[in-house]
Enzyme design. Structure first.
Site, PDB file in Angstrom:
ATOM      1  N   LYS A  13       0.837  -1.215   0.000  1.00 33.21           N
ATOM      2  CA  LYS A  13       0.000   0.000   0.000  1.00 33.21           C
ATOM      3  C   LYS A  13       0.865   1.256   0.000  1.00 33.21           C
ATOM      4  CE  LYS A  13      -1.954  -1.073   3.900  1.00 33.21           C
ATOM      5  NZ  LYS A  13      -1.289  -2.365   4.158  1.00 33.21           N
ATOM      6  N   ARG A  88      -9.145   1.159   8.651  1.00 35.83           N
ATOM      7  CA  ARG A  88      -8.731  -0.226   8.926  1.00 35.83           C
ATOM      8  C   ARG A  88      -9.834  -0.986   9.646  1.00 35.83           C
ATOM      9  NH1 ARG A  88      -2.750   0.668   9.094  1.00 35.83           N
ATOM     10  NH2 ARG A  88      -1.741  -1.341   8.868  1.00 35.83           N
ATOM     11  N   ARG A 127      11.417  -6.154   4.582  1.00 37.29           N
ATOM     12  CA  ARG A 127      11.182  -4.695   4.561  1.00 37.29           C
ATOM     13  C   ARG A 127      12.166  -4.005   5.498  1.00 37.29           C
ATOM     14  NH1 ARG A 127       5.310  -2.103   5.273  1.00 37.29           N
ATOM     15  NH2 ARG A 127       5.245  -3.286   7.219  1.00 37.29           N
ATOM     16  N   ARG A 160      11.500  -2.827  11.229  1.00 32.09           N
ATOM     17  CA  ARG A 160      10.521  -2.296  12.181  1.00 32.09           C
ATOM     18  C   ARG A 160      10.183  -3.343  13.242  1.00 32.09           C
ATOM     19  NH1 ARG A 160       5.765   0.062   8.432  1.00 32.09           N
ATOM     20  NH2 ARG A 160       4.519  -0.991  10.005  1.00 32.09           N
ATOM     21  N   ARG A 171      -0.480  -9.553  13.130  1.00 29.81           N
ATOM     22  CA  ARG A 171      -1.019  -8.450  12.317  1.00 29.81           C
ATOM     23  C   ARG A 171      -1.884  -8.993  11.182  1.00 29.81           C
ATOM     24  NH1 ARG A 171       3.685  -4.802  10.459  1.00 29.81           N
ATOM     25  NH2 ARG A 171       2.028  -3.331   9.997  1.00 29.81           N
TER      26      ARG A 171
HETATM   27  P1  ADP Z   1       2.282  -1.776   3.220  1.00 33.76           P
HETATM   28  O1  ADP Z   1       2.324  -0.281   3.137  1.00 33.76           O
HETATM   29  O2  ADP Z   1       1.086  -2.367   2.565  1.00 33.76           O
HETATM   30  O3  ADP Z   1       2.470  -2.299   4.628  1.00 33.76           O
HETATM   31  P2  ADP Z   1       4.863  -1.660   1.817  1.00 33.76           P
HETATM   32  O4  ADP Z   1       4.542  -0.744   0.679  1.00 33.76           O
HETATM   33  O5  ADP Z   1       5.701  -1.097   2.921  1.00 33.76           O
HETATM   34  O6  ADP Z   1       3.530  -2.354   2.399  1.00 33.76           O
HETATM   35  O7  ADP Z   1       5.571  -2.968   1.199  1.00 33.76           O
HETATM   36  C1  ADP Z   1       6.018  -4.032   2.049  1.00 33.76           C
HETATM   37  C2  ADP Z   1       7.392  -4.521   1.591  1.00 33.76           C
HETATM   38  O8  ADP Z   1       7.267  -5.188   0.347  1.00 33.76           O
HETATM   39  C3  ADP Z   1       8.398  -3.388   1.372  1.00 33.76           C
HETATM   40  O9  ADP Z   1       9.673  -3.852   1.772  1.00 33.76           O
HETATM   41  C4  ADP Z   1       8.340  -3.121  -0.140  1.00 33.76           C
HETATM   42  O10 ADP Z   1       9.556  -2.626  -0.640  1.00 33.76           O
HETATM   43  C5  ADP Z   1       8.011  -4.511  -0.694  1.00 33.76           C
HETATM   44  N1  ADP Z   1       7.118  -4.487  -1.860  1.00 33.76           N
HETATM   45  C6  ADP Z   1       6.077  -3.650  -2.097  1.00 33.76           C
HETATM   46  N2  ADP Z   1       5.462  -3.946  -3.273  1.00 33.76           N
HETATM   47  C7  ADP Z   1       6.117  -5.037  -3.777  1.00 33.76           C
HETATM   48  C8  ADP Z   1       5.968  -5.838  -4.966  1.00 33.76           C
HETATM   49  N3  ADP Z   1       4.998  -5.589  -5.857  1.00 33.76           N
HETATM   50  N4  ADP Z   1       6.832  -6.866  -5.128  1.00 33.76           N
HETATM   51  C9  ADP Z   1       7.803  -7.131  -4.218  1.00 33.76           C
HETATM   52  N5  ADP Z   1       8.004  -6.414  -3.095  1.00 33.76           N
HETATM   53  C10 ADP Z   1       7.184  -5.372  -2.866  1.00 33.76           C
HETATM   54  P1  AMP Z   2       1.186   0.638   8.894  1.00 25.42           P
HETATM   55  O1  AMP Z   2       2.393   1.500   8.793  1.00 25.42           O
HETATM   56  O2  AMP Z   2       0.033   1.123   8.066  1.00 25.42           O
HETATM   57  O3  AMP Z   2       1.496  -0.831   8.674  1.00 25.42           O
HETATM   58  O4  AMP Z   2       0.670   0.753  10.420  1.00 25.42           O
HETATM   59  C1  AMP Z   2       1.481   0.324  11.497  1.00 25.42           C
HETATM   60  C2  AMP Z   2       0.623   0.162  12.750  1.00 25.42           C
HETATM   61  O5  AMP Z   2       0.020   1.423  13.104  1.00 25.42           O
HETATM   62  C3  AMP Z   2      -0.571  -0.797  12.623  1.00 25.42           C
HETATM   63  O6  AMP Z   2      -0.212  -2.155  12.819  1.00 25.42           O
HETATM   64  C4  AMP Z   2      -1.491  -0.274  13.727  1.00 25.42           C
HETATM   65  O7  AMP Z   2      -1.052  -0.670  15.013  1.00 25.42           O
HETATM   66  C5  AMP Z   2      -1.283   1.245  13.623  1.00 25.42           C
HETATM   67  N1  AMP Z   2      -2.266   1.863  12.695  1.00 25.42           N
HETATM   68  C6  AMP Z   2      -1.999   2.499  11.518  1.00 25.42           C
HETATM   69  N2  AMP Z   2      -3.127   2.938  10.945  1.00 25.42           N
HETATM   70  C7  AMP Z   2      -4.137   2.570  11.759  1.00 25.42           C
HETATM   71  C8  AMP Z   2      -5.555   2.694  11.716  1.00 25.42           C
HETATM   72  N3  AMP Z   2      -6.181   3.301  10.680  1.00 25.42           N
HETATM   73  N4  AMP Z   2      -6.284   2.182  12.733  1.00 25.42           N
HETATM   74  C9  AMP Z   2      -5.693   1.563  13.762  1.00 25.42           C
HETATM   75  N5  AMP Z   2      -4.374   1.390  13.871  1.00 25.42           N
HETATM   76  C10 AMP Z   2      -3.590   1.885  12.882  1.00 25.42           C
END
Ligand code: ADP
Ligand code: AMP
Length: 214
Positions: A13, A88, A127, A160, A171
């Site tokens: 995302k 969420r 990541r 992280r 999660r």
């Molecule tokens: P989210 O915001 O949904 O938690 P991220 O955008 O941070 O996810 O992506 C999670 C991990 O996967 C990151 O390390 C990112 O670089 C990698 N990633 C994202 N999209 C892809 C893809 N299409 N293919 C492979 N790796 C990806």
């Molecule tokens: P993210 O960076 O989107 O993966 O969010 C990291 C963490 O932040 C999540 O696992 C939740 O604990 C918290 N968080 C982020 N956005 C929300 C939301 N909209 N509602 C509740 N918790 C959130």
């Protein structure tokens, strides 16, 4: 253009939201980034959020809804925004819809980045996040130019706390229980668009551009 990004943690995302924000010149609003910035600055909100985040749980709705509703009314959101990590839960989605309706506004697209759980575990383990600017990378799929160093600001990268394997499964469970029902919610609203999130980052983005228009 008002866009919501849906998908499991690690689905991509944030990666796609940043690309959308740059192409369409709209702000990228990530609630996770907002919480992490608050934790870094030691604010009261950050301290409260951290206890939930570290356990892989969602932060309570009341700590996140007003924050987002205020943020989307700021000047830079006039032409739209991309929300990443919000809503969420169903109550968050309802609160957003209600607040927007009161302003005569609505969400245009809910984009679900679809990735099966098996791929997620691999994604999260690789990541890496920058301690300075929060930029995210992947050891294999989105590496930095110099290992361990952020391309954007030169600071070091970390895994992280909530990306550690023991927290990832938790999660994912939370996602299936509390967030996945939003797919139905936005399908009923007629604005759900699904993209295959297992393909290359640029191919996922091409599918999104196809939906949003070039
Ligand atoms: P989210 O915001 O949904 O938690 P991220 O955008 O941070 O996810 O992506 C999670 C991990 O996967 C990151 O390390 C990112 O670089 C990698 N990633 C994202 N999209 C892809 C893809 N299409 N293919 C492979 N790796 C990806
Ligand atoms: P993210 O960076 O989107 O993966 O969010 C990291 C963490 O932040 C999540 O696992 C939740 O604990 C918290 N968080 C982020 N956005 C929300 C939301 N909209 N509602 C509740 N918790 C959130």
């Amino acid at each position: 253009m008002k866009i919501i990004m849906l998908g499991a943690p690690g689905a991509g995302k944030g990666t796609q939201a940043k690309k959308i924000a740059a192409k369409y010149d709209i702000p990228h609003i990530s609630t996770g980034d907002i919480f992490r910035a608050n934790i870094k600055n030691g604010t009261e909100l950050g301290n409260k959020a951290k206890t939930y985040m570290d356990q892989g749980l969602l932060v309570p709705d009341e700590l996140v809804v007003d924050l987002v509703v205020d943020r989307v009314q700021q000047d830079d959101c006039k032409n739209g925004y991309v929300l990443d990590g919000f809503p969420r839960t169903i109550p968050q989605a309802e609160a957003l819809d209600k607040a927007l309706a009161a302003l005569g506004d609505k969400v245009d697209y809910a984009i679900d980045v679809n990735v099966p759980d098996e791929n997620i575990v691999n994604r999260m383990g690789g990541r890496r996040a920058c301690v300075g600017c929060g930029a995210t990378y992947h050891l294999v799929y989105a590496p930095t130019k110099t290992e361990g160093i952020c391309d954007v600001c030169g600071k070091e990268l970390i895994l992280r706390d909530d990306d550690k394997p023991e927290t990832v499964q938790k999660r994912l469970n939370v996602y299936h229980e509390q967030t996945q029902p939003l797919i139905d919610y936005y399908t009923k609203a007629g604005i759900l668009k699904t993209v295959d999130g297992t393909v290359d980052i640029n191919d996922v983005f091409a599918a999104i551009v196809e939906i949003l228009g070039a």
